[in-house]
Design a protein around this motif. Structure first.
Motif, mmCIF file in Angstrom:
data_model
loop_
_atom_site.group_PDB
_atom_site.id
_atom_site.type_symbol
_atom_site.label_atom_id
_atom_site.label_comp_id
_atom_site.label_asym_id
_atom_site.label_seq_id
_atom_site.Cartn_x
_atom_site.Cartn_y
_atom_site.Cartn_z
ATOM 1 N N UNK A 185 0.722 -1.099 -0.094
ATOM 2 C CA UNK A 185 0.170 -0.064 0.137
ATOM 3 C C UNK A 185 0.911 1.278 0.018
ATOM 4 N N UNK A 186 1.894 1.266 0.810
ATOM 5 C CA UNK A 186 2.681 2.557 1.096
ATOM 6 C C UNK A 186 3.404 2.747 -0.531
ATOM 7 N N UNK A 187 3.865 1.679 -0.874
ATOM 8 C CA UNK A 187 4.581 2.063 -2.437
ATOM 9 C C UNK A 187 3.635 2.379 -3.474
ATOM 10 N N UNK A 188 2.502 1.692 -3.350
ATOM 11 C CA UNK A 188 1.543 2.031 -4.519
ATOM 12 C C UNK A 188 1.011 3.554 -4.344
ATOM 13 N N UNK A 189 0.668 3.877 -3.054
ATOM 14 C CA UNK A 189 0.334 5.267 -3.080
ATOM 15 C C UNK A 189 1.413 6.291 -3.211
ATOM 16 N N UNK A 190 2.889 6.136 -3.304
ATOM 17 C CA UNK A 190 3.939 6.812 -3.808
ATOM 18 C C UNK A 190 4.341 6.451 -5.265
ATOM 19 N N UNK A 191 3.547 5.902 -6.007
ATOM 20 C CA UNK A 191 3.996 5.740 -7.471
ATOM 21 C C UNK A 191 4.688 4.453 -7.873
ATOM 22 N N UNK A 192 4.357 3.384 -7.139
ATOM 23 C CA UNK A 192 4.848 2.170 -7.342
ATOM 24 C C UNK A 192 4.515 1.638 -8.543
ATOM 25 N N UNK A 193 3.089 1.574 -8.662
ATOM 26 C CA UNK A 193 2.508 0.907 -9.974
ATOM 27 C C UNK A 193 3.028 1.634 -11.324
ATOM 28 N N UNK A 194 3.420 2.958 -11.345
ATOM 29 C CA UNK A 194 3.849 3.618 -12.508
ATOM 30 C C UNK A 194 5.361 3.294 -12.666
ATOM 31 N N UNK A 195 5.995 2.808 -11.752
ATOM 32 C CA UNK A 195 7.334 2.473 -11.671
ATOM 33 C C UNK A 195 7.527 1.200 -12.251
ATOM 34 N N UNK A 196 6.460 0.166 -11.789
ATOM 35 C CA UNK A 196 6.437 -1.167 -12.284
ATOM 36 C C UNK A 196 6.282 -1.053 -14.029
ATOM 37 N N UNK A 197 5.275 -0.293 -14.358
ATOM 38 C CA UNK A 197 4.887 -0.065 -15.574
ATOM 39 C C UNK A 197 6.070 0.284 -16.434
ATOM 40 N N UNK A 198 6.790 1.444 -16.034
ATOM 41 C CA UNK A 198 8.036 1.920 -16.546
ATOM 42 C C UNK A 198 9.053 0.588 -16.637
ATOM 43 N N UNK A 199 9.309 0.093 -15.530
ATOM 44 C CA UNK A 199 10.299 -1.038 -15.807
ATOM 45 C C UNK A 199 9.983 -1.974 -16.689
ATOM 46 N N UNK A 200 8.621 -2.558 -16.698
ATOM 47 C CA UNK A 200 8.186 -3.531 -17.524
ATOM 48 C C UNK A 200 8.290 -3.164 -19.058
ATOM 49 N N UNK A 201 7.810 -1.985 -19.415
ATOM 50 C CA UNK A 201 7.927 -1.492 -20.740
ATOM 51 C C UNK A 201 9.389 -1.298 -21.066
ATOM 52 N N UNK A 254 12.141 -2.912 -20.193
ATOM 53 C CA UNK A 254 12.842 -4.032 -19.904
ATOM 54 C C UNK A 254 12.310 -5.065 -20.905
ATOM 55 N N UNK A 255 11.025 -4.853 -21.577
ATOM 56 C CA UNK A 255 10.424 -5.769 -22.353
ATOM 57 C C UNK A 255 9.709 -6.873 -21.511
ATOM 58 N N UNK A 256 8.997 -6.607 -20.309
ATOM 59 C CA UNK A 256 8.398 -7.619 -19.672
ATOM 60 C C UNK A 256 7.178 -7.158 -19.403
ATOM 61 N N UNK A 257 6.050 -8.133 -19.113
ATOM 62 C CA UNK A 257 4.848 -7.754 -18.674
ATOM 63 C C UNK A 257 4.204 -8.448 -17.519
ATOM 64 N N UNK A 258 2.945 -8.520 -17.358
ATOM 65 C CA UNK A 258 2.178 -9.041 -16.202
ATOM 66 C C UNK A 258 2.239 -10.530 -16.298
ATOM 67 N N UNK A 259 2.109 -10.991 -17.724
ATOM 68 C CA UNK A 259 2.147 -12.296 -18.032
ATOM 69 C C UNK A 259 3.632 -12.826 -18.331
ATOM 70 N N UNK A 260 4.538 -12.236 -18.552
ATOM 71 C CA UNK A 260 5.789 -12.688 -18.929
ATOM 72 C C UNK A 260 6.706 -11.658 -18.133
ATOM 73 N N UNK A 261 7.462 -12.425 -17.086
ATOM 74 C CA UNK A 261 8.061 -11.691 -16.024
ATOM 75 C C UNK A 261 9.557 -11.378 -16.729
ATOM 76 N N UNK A 262 9.991 -12.366 -17.520
ATOM 77 C CA UNK A 262 11.360 -12.124 -18.030
ATOM 78 C C UNK A 262 11.415 -11.799 -19.456
ATOM 79 N N UNK A 263 12.349 -10.790 -19.711
ATOM 80 C CA UNK A 263 12.450 -10.473 -21.000
ATOM 81 C C UNK A 263 13.147 -11.581 -21.962
ATOM 82 N N UNK A 264 12.801 -11.281 -23.346
ATOM 83 C CA UNK A 264 13.049 -12.279 -24.306
ATOM 84 C C UNK A 264 14.543 -12.775 -24.295
#
Length: 174
Positions: free
Chosen positions: A87-103, A105-115
């Protein structure tokens, strides 16, 4: 575990870990830790062996593997970036950082490892840095008060170290 000999070796390792730890009280977690430490993940082929050895259902073993963020069912990338989703990290922008990292590095919610196998991006629930959120862990190092800029700098530095290491290895073998 793409080649049969890899699968055979992994299952032999699983059997050895079971033999070493099955006598412990609450042996499931020690066995799962032992397998993950030895192989780097818990292969799906190991679940029936572990369940049979502990007189548990495969669903019970699978449930524990998927409940704890430490355990993974597939090999991780060379670098593992864990992004806190508590909760604390979500409220401080953690979800946006997760999306940024996934984009990036070529990862997604379904595929955690890059190609290319270089990166794994894993959402986790609480890294214990709530007072310094949002938090991440890159490989074994914690990072607090992360921002989009700090995330980019962290990834840039890691990629630069990898490139330098690859160049040194190439020069040494030439």
């Amino acid at each position: 575990m793409n080649r049969p000999q890899d699968a055979d070796a992994a299952l032999a390792t699983v059997r050895a870990v079971i033999a070493e730890r099955a006598h412990l009280a609450g042996a499931l977690l020690p066995i799962l830790h032992g397998v993950q430490d030895a192989i780097g993940h818990i292969p799906s082929e190991a679940v029936p062996q572990i369940a049979r050895a502990l007189n548990l259902s495969r669903a019970e073993v699978h449930g524990v593997i998927t409940y704890y963020h430490h355990f993974r069912a597939e090999p991780a990338g060379r670098h593992v970036l864990q992004v806190c989703r508590a909760e604390s990290c979500q409220s401080r922008g953690g979800e946006a950082l997760l999306a940024q990292a996934r984009e990036r590095l070529g990862c997604s919610a379904d595929r955690h490892r890059s190609a290319d196998g270089a990166w794994s991006v894993e959402p986790v629930y609480c890294l214990g840095l709530c007072a310094s959120s949002p938090a991440m862990q890159l490989d074994d190092r914690l990072h607090a008060r992360m921002t989009a800029t700090r995330l980019d700098a962290l990834l840039d530095a890691t990629e630069a170290r990898d490139a330098q290491s690859a160049q040194l290895t190439q020069e040494a073998t030439a």
